[in-house]
Structures are given as structure tokens and as C-alpha cells.
Design a protein around this motif. Structure first.
Motif, PDB file in Angstrom:
ATOM      1  N   CYS A 267       0.829  -1.204   0.000  1.00 11.39           N
ATOM      2  CA  CYS A 267       0.000   0.000   0.000  1.00 11.39           C
ATOM      3  C   CYS A 267       0.867   1.260   0.000  1.00 11.39           C
ATOM      4  O   CYS A 267       2.073   1.209   0.278  1.00 11.39           O
ATOM      5  CB  CYS A 267      -0.936  -0.005   1.200  1.00 11.39           C
ATOM      6  SG  CYS A 267      -2.131  -1.374   1.159  1.00 11.39           S
ATOM      7  N   ARG A 268       0.235   2.374  -0.263  1.00 17.79           N
ATOM      8  CA  ARG A 268       0.960   3.636  -0.389  1.00 17.79           C
ATOM      9  C   ARG A 268       1.705   3.999   0.890  1.00 17.79           C
ATOM     10  O   ARG A 268       2.795   4.581   0.851  1.00 17.79           O
ATOM     11  CB  ARG A 268      -0.018   4.755  -0.767  1.00 17.79           C
ATOM     12  CG  ARG A 268       0.652   6.104  -0.984  1.00 17.79           C
ATOM     13  CD  ARG A 268      -0.322   7.111  -1.549  1.00 17.79           C
ATOM     14  NE  ARG A 268       0.355   8.329  -1.974  1.00 17.79           N
ATOM     15  CZ  ARG A 268      -0.164   9.217  -2.804  1.00 17.79           C
ATOM     16  NH1 ARG A 268      -1.378   9.031  -3.296  1.00 17.79           N
ATOM     17  NH2 ARG A 268       0.524  10.296  -3.138  1.00 17.79           N
ATOM     18  N   HIS A 300       1.274   0.044  -4.951  1.00 20.14           N
ATOM     19  CA  HIS A 300       0.621   1.318  -5.222  1.00 20.14           C
ATOM     20  C   HIS A 300       1.477   2.144  -6.184  1.00 20.14           C
ATOM     21  O   HIS A 300       2.704   2.203  -6.053  1.00 20.14           O
ATOM     22  CB  HIS A 300       0.385   2.082  -3.917  1.00 20.14           C
ATOM     23  CG  HIS A 300      -0.570   3.220  -4.078  1.00 20.14           C
ATOM     24  ND1 HIS A 300      -0.190   4.436  -4.611  1.00 20.14           N
ATOM     25  CD2 HIS A 300      -1.892   3.328  -3.784  1.00 20.14           C
ATOM     26  CE1 HIS A 300      -1.237   5.237  -4.644  1.00 20.14           C
ATOM     27  NE2 HIS A 300      -2.293   4.593  -4.140  1.00 20.14           N
ATOM     28  N   THR A 398       0.755  -2.294 -10.850  1.00 17.86           N
ATOM     29  CA  THR A 398       0.430  -1.167  -9.979  1.00 17.86           C
ATOM     30  C   THR A 398      -1.076  -1.055  -9.781  1.00 17.86           C
ATOM     31  O   THR A 398      -1.869  -1.602 -10.556  1.00 17.86           O
ATOM     32  CB  THR A 398       0.968   0.147 -10.552  1.00 17.86           C
ATOM     33  OG1 THR A 398       0.344   0.398 -11.817  1.00 17.86           O
ATOM     34  CG2 THR A 398       2.475   0.098 -10.714  1.00 17.86           C
ATOM     35  N   THR A 400      -4.146   1.903  -7.757  1.00 18.91           N
ATOM     36  CA  THR A 400      -4.325   3.222  -7.140  1.00 18.91           C
ATOM     37  C   THR A 400      -5.357   3.232  -6.030  1.00 18.91           C
ATOM     38  O   THR A 400      -5.312   4.108  -5.167  1.00 18.91           O
ATOM     39  CB  THR A 400      -4.725   4.271  -8.200  1.00 18.91           C
ATOM     40  OG1 THR A 400      -5.907   3.830  -8.882  1.00 18.91           O
ATOM     41  CG2 THR A 400      -3.595   4.477  -9.201  1.00 18.91           C
ATOM     42  N   THR A 401      -6.312   2.271  -6.026  1.00 14.54           N
ATOM     43  CA  THR A 401      -7.343   2.269  -4.988  1.00 14.54           C
ATOM     44  C   THR A 401      -7.415   0.916  -4.305  1.00 14.54           C
ATOM     45  O   THR A 401      -7.040  -0.124  -4.884  1.00 14.54           O
ATOM     46  CB  THR A 401      -8.736   2.593  -5.557  1.00 14.54           C
ATOM     47  OG1 THR A 401      -9.179   1.507  -6.392  1.00 14.54           O
ATOM     48  CG2 THR A 401      -8.713   3.885  -6.344  1.00 14.54           C
ATOM     49  N   GLU A 402      -7.917   0.935  -3.084  1.00 21.14           N
ATOM     50  CA  GLU A 402      -8.085  -0.306  -2.320  1.00 21.14           C
ATOM     51  C   GLU A 402      -9.046  -1.251  -3.025  1.00 21.14           C
ATOM     52  O   GLU A 402      -8.783  -2.462  -3.117  1.00 21.14           O
ATOM     53  CB  GLU A 402      -8.588   0.024  -0.916  1.00 21.14           C
ATOM     54  CG  GLU A 402      -8.782  -1.183  -0.023  1.00 21.14           C
ATOM     55  CD  GLU A 402      -9.259  -0.804   1.361  1.00 21.14           C
ATOM     56  OE1 GLU A 402     -10.201  -1.451   1.867  1.00 21.14           O
ATOM     57  OE2 GLU A 402      -8.699   0.153   1.954  1.00 21.14           O
TER      58      GLU A 402
END
Length: 493
Positions: A267-268, A300, A398, A400-402
Motif C-alpha cells: 500500500c501507499r 501502489h 500497480t 491506485t485504490t483499495e
């Protein structure tokens, strides 16, 4: 102890009814050192007749073995554990010679496998039943647990001591006899383990070992014989499906530990250094030849470049070599077929647009080596994201969202293990609940533990090995209804 001495000390014959003997037709097969391609020795190649003889021996021993007190079964397992630890270096060398992993990893496997014997020795004396009053008060309900009976245990080559120990331990603890069919690529360690168990006091016929190169023909008469009561298999999902079909004929109890396609999610907010450490463990343990190996890396987008660079830099420092050589980090894959599959998956991904950050080229020379490899820009849906790699390749995508990464992680028929790196406790719990796998490594790249239930969901398996419930796979429940009519009921007053 020298390599020839270790190999020469191991029995190369079948173990049936407490006796080491040649295959019925005298046949043998070679066991290869995957680091050199050379033959280590020849091992007896069991036939269907040998399989039936092994089941005969297990059936003869079952009633007597089931009656052995739990404490005695526990002591046998504990003695076997202690013998393995005392001979750790010898067993480690044997594992490395026939399977290829480095000596340090092989030593760790001996400790890990031995711990299953100790754990289930402790569980043997804690097999419980229950007693209660029926809901209407007219009866007493007694529930006892008894051994399932003779078991067929089919084990893989990638952990030739730990996988047999994980099945033999609970079977012995529960009071079951068994037939073990080790993988033909690595049968020597299983034979050596059987010798240790006999030395620890396991009676003749309780454990029978039948290596073979013709698994389908040898297991068929066992699976069709009503005297066999349980099948436990660790291996690929396609083979597991075939065995489940055969087991249906006699309605066998089954435990299946099958394939995996583990997502590794970064995660980010993750600690990237910790995530890279975890990735090295989850991806490269056992040279990547493990059902719990991280297969699909979802990172991420905001941290993907940094993570990929750090992972590639770490992998570049590793040394490929024969597992017995000092300084070796990664040994060879098990055989040429496995190396060819890994290379094909990498080549397919690159042709589809993936970028090689390190590795990706089959080295020249003897042995079945493949370098640690990092791929980035891996296209969604490519073969390497759908198939179990079973090699030292990290394929990075990659997100960008959960919600996006959860959909991607769960988009597979497999459900063995997931790895998740985040410092957000709420996110960690939320995602752990939604990941469709039987195990989750949360900020940790290693999940194997004798005290924990190992197993998967969906097409990754049925049942659990290890933990407090692992012994349940080898026990039947029997309910006894005891009449408890009130005193004097039916008498005239």
C-alpha cells in the motif's frame, strides 16, 4: 559427513511392514542432483503390487496402533524430533543434494519439519471428547474421537522433510497407520525420516514408504480399496482434482493442500524497506518453489518505482550456486522442465510489454539455475499473473485504490495466502477480511508455523494442516446416545 556418505547411509528400498525391500519387479529410478544434473543414486520404484502390500501392512497394524496410549505416541514423536535436531546438518545436506536449496535453508527446513513432530506429540495427549445432557433430558450424549484409520499421504519434492512431517506427525498422534508416497524427485529425505521414526520406537507397519515414478498406477489400487480411510495430498491443483475424483468412489476423507497464486500487496503508506525484506522472503524462500511464494506483486503506483528499484537492487546482489557451496544464496530449480516453464512465463510477459529490471536470462552451464528476476509494467491478464510461477520471479503491477487491488488480488481460482503491507491498522483489518485466502501475512513475508492452521480457500485446498485443528483431519467423531430415563419410569405406583 561427506556427500557420498550421507547418500550411502540412506535406504534406497521400499519400507513395507517394517522391512526394507526391493520393488516387486526389481525396478529402480535415478535421483538427480539438480545443481549438476548428475545421478546421486538409484531408488526402488514401487509397483501397484507393492502399494497393495503396503496397505495390507497398514491395515494389519491399525487396531494395535490405535490402542497405543496417547502418551506413548507423544513420546515417539518427541524422540523423533530430538533425533532430527541432533542430525540437523546431515539431514540438511541430504535435502540440498536432492532438492537444491542452500544449506542454510535446508537447516531451517529440518528445524521447521521437526517442530511438527514436537507439536503433534503435544497434541496427542489432548484429544478430547464431550459429555452432555440431551436437550429433553432423556439421554446422555457422549462424543468420542477415534483415529480415521489407514491413510495415504502424498508429498511433494519442494520440502522433502517438512511436508512428510506435517502429515506424519498428526497421523501418528491420532493413532493412524499410513502409506507415504514421496515425490520421485526427492525421496531420500523421506526414507531417512522413516528411519528416524523407527529408531524413535514407531512400530512396524505404522509407517510404510513407497516411492515411485508411476504415481497414477500405484495410487489407483489404494484409492479404490475400501480399507483405505483417508487421503492427504500436497501438490498441484490439477492433480488434486484428479485425486478427488478417484477418492469419491470410496468416499474417502480428504485433505488437499494445492496450488497458489499469492498476491503481495504494498500500500501507499507501507514501510518500503520492510516490504522489500518481506518480498525477498515471500518470493525467494525455497528458490520460489513454494505454494506460498508471492506470485503477483501489486504495488501502489505512488511507490511502485521506489519499491521495484529497491527489490531489484537486493536481488542483484544474490549469488546463484550449488546449495553446498559457501556463499550460495539461491540454488537451482528442481529440473529442466521447471526451469523451462519459468523462462517461458518471463518471455511471455516481456513479449507482452513487461520490462526486465534484473535477471530474466537462463545462465549457461550445468544445473537448472534461473536468476532472481524482477519484472515491472506487467500486463494484466498475462500468463505470469494467472499461473503459479514456482521460481524466483517477481512480477509487479500497480494499483491506485483499495477496491481495485482487492478485485485484482481475488481474481483467481486460487486462495492459499496473501501478503499485505500497510501501516494503517483499519486498512489492514479491512483488507485482511476481504482477501479470499486461507492465510494472510500482514507486514510479514513468512506464514508457515506448526502452531497455526495452514491451508487455503477455493481451489487451493480442503482442510488444514498444523495448529490446534490439524489433528482433526485424522480423527473421526463418534456419538453414543445413552438412555437416561428417569428412575422408576414405567413402574406402577
Amino acid at each position: 559427513m561427506s556427500e557420498p556418505d550421507v547418500v550411502n547411509r540412506v535406504e534406497k528400498r521400499l519400507l513395507i511392514g517394517g522391512q526394507w525391500r526391493q520393488a516387486a519387479d526389481g525396478g529402480t529410478f535415478p535421483v538427480e542432483d539438480p545443481a549438476t544434473g548428475r545421478t546421486l543414486c538409484e531408488v526402488s520404484d514401487a509397483t501397484p503390487a507393492d502399494a497393495t502390500a503396503a496397505l495390507d501392512a497398514a491395515v494389519r497394524a491399525q487396531a494395535t496402533w490405535a490402542a497405543v496410549p496417547p502418551r506413548r505416541r507423544a513420546e515417539i514423536l518427541r524422540r523423533a524430533h530430538d533425533l532430527l535436531i541432533a542430525r540437523q546438518d546431515e539431514f540438511a545436506l541430504l535435502i540440498t543434494l536432492e532438492m537444491g536449496k542452500s544449506l542454510s535453508e535446508s537447516r531451517a527446513e529440518v528445524s521447521y519439519g521437526a517442530n511438527y513432530l514436537r507439536w503433534f506429540g503435544e497434541e496427542a495427549v489432548r484429544i478430547e471428547g464431550s459429555w452432555k445432557v440431551s436437550e429433553d433430558g432423556s439421554a446422555r450424549v457422549l462424543v468420542m474421537r477415534q483415529p480415521v484409520g489407514p491413510c495415504l499421504l502424498i508429498t511433494p519434492w519442494n520440502a522433502p522433510l517438512a511436508m512428510p512431517a506435517r502429515k506424519i506427525g498428526p497421523a501418528v498422534a491420532a493413532g493412524c497407520t499410513m502409506i507415504v508416497k514421496p515425490a520421485p524427485q526427492a525421496p531420500l529425505t523421506t526414507a531417512a525420516l522413516a528411519g528416524v521414526l523407527a529408531e524413535a520406537g514407531l512400530p512396524d507397519g505404522v509407517l510404510n514408504v513407497i516411492p515411485t515414478t508411476n504415481a497414477a498406477a500405484v495410487t489407483e489400487p489404494l484409492l479404490c480399496d475400501g480399507r483405505l480411510r483417508k487421503l492427504s495430498f500436497t501438490g498441484s491443483t490439477p492433480v488434486g482434482r484428479l485425486l478427488l475424483g478417484q477418492a469419491a468412489g470410496t468416499v474417502l476423507r480428504v485433505s488437499m493442500e494445492l496450488g497458489g497464486n499469492a498476491p503481495f500487496i504494498v500500500c501507499r503508506d507501507a514501510d518500503l524497506d520492510a516490504a522489500v525484506d518481506g518480498a525477498m522472503t515471500a518470493k525467494l524462500r525455497n528458490i520460489g518453489e513454494a505454494c506460498i511464494a508471492a506470485n503477483r506483486f501489486h504495488v501502489h503506483a505512488a511507490v511502485a518505482e521506489e519499491f521495484s528499484g529497491k527489490l531489484a537492487a537486493r536481488m542483484t546482489t544474490l549469488t546463484l550456486g550449488r546449495g553446498t557451496d559457501p556463499g550460495t544464496d539461491l540454488g537451482p530449480l528442481i529440473d529442466e522442465g521447471q526451469r523451462r516453464k519459468v523462462a517461458e512465463l518471463v518471455d511471455d510477459a516481456v513479449a507482452a510489454g513487461a520490462r526486465v529490471r534484473t535477471g530474466g536470462v537462463v545462465p549457461a552451464g550445468a544445473g537448472y539455475f534461473y536468476p532472481p528476476t524482477v519484472l515491472t509494467d506487467v500486463p494484466a491478464g498475462s500468463r505470469i499473473t494467472r499461473e503459479e510461477i514456482f521460481g524466483p520471479v517477481a512480477a509487479i503491477q500497480t494499483f491506485t485504490t483499495e477496491a481495485e487491488v482487492l478485485r485484482a488480488a481475488n481474481d483467481t481460482e486460487f486462495g492459499l495466502v496473501s501478503y499485505l503491507y500497510t501501516r494503517d491498522l483499519s486498512q489492514a483489518l479491512r483488507m485482511s477480511e476481504q482477501l479470499e485466502t486461507g492465510m494472510v501475512g500482514l507486514n510479514r513475508g513468512y506464514v508457515s508455523d506448526a502452531s497455526a492452521p495452514f491451508g487455503g480457500m477455493k481451489q487451493s485446498g480442503i482442510g488444514r494442516e498444523g495448529g490446534n485443528t490439524g489433528i482433526d483431519e485424522y480423527l473421526e467423531q463418534k456419538y453414543v446416545a445413552i438412555d437416561a430415563a428417569p428412575s422408576g419410569a414405567g413402574e406402577s405406583r
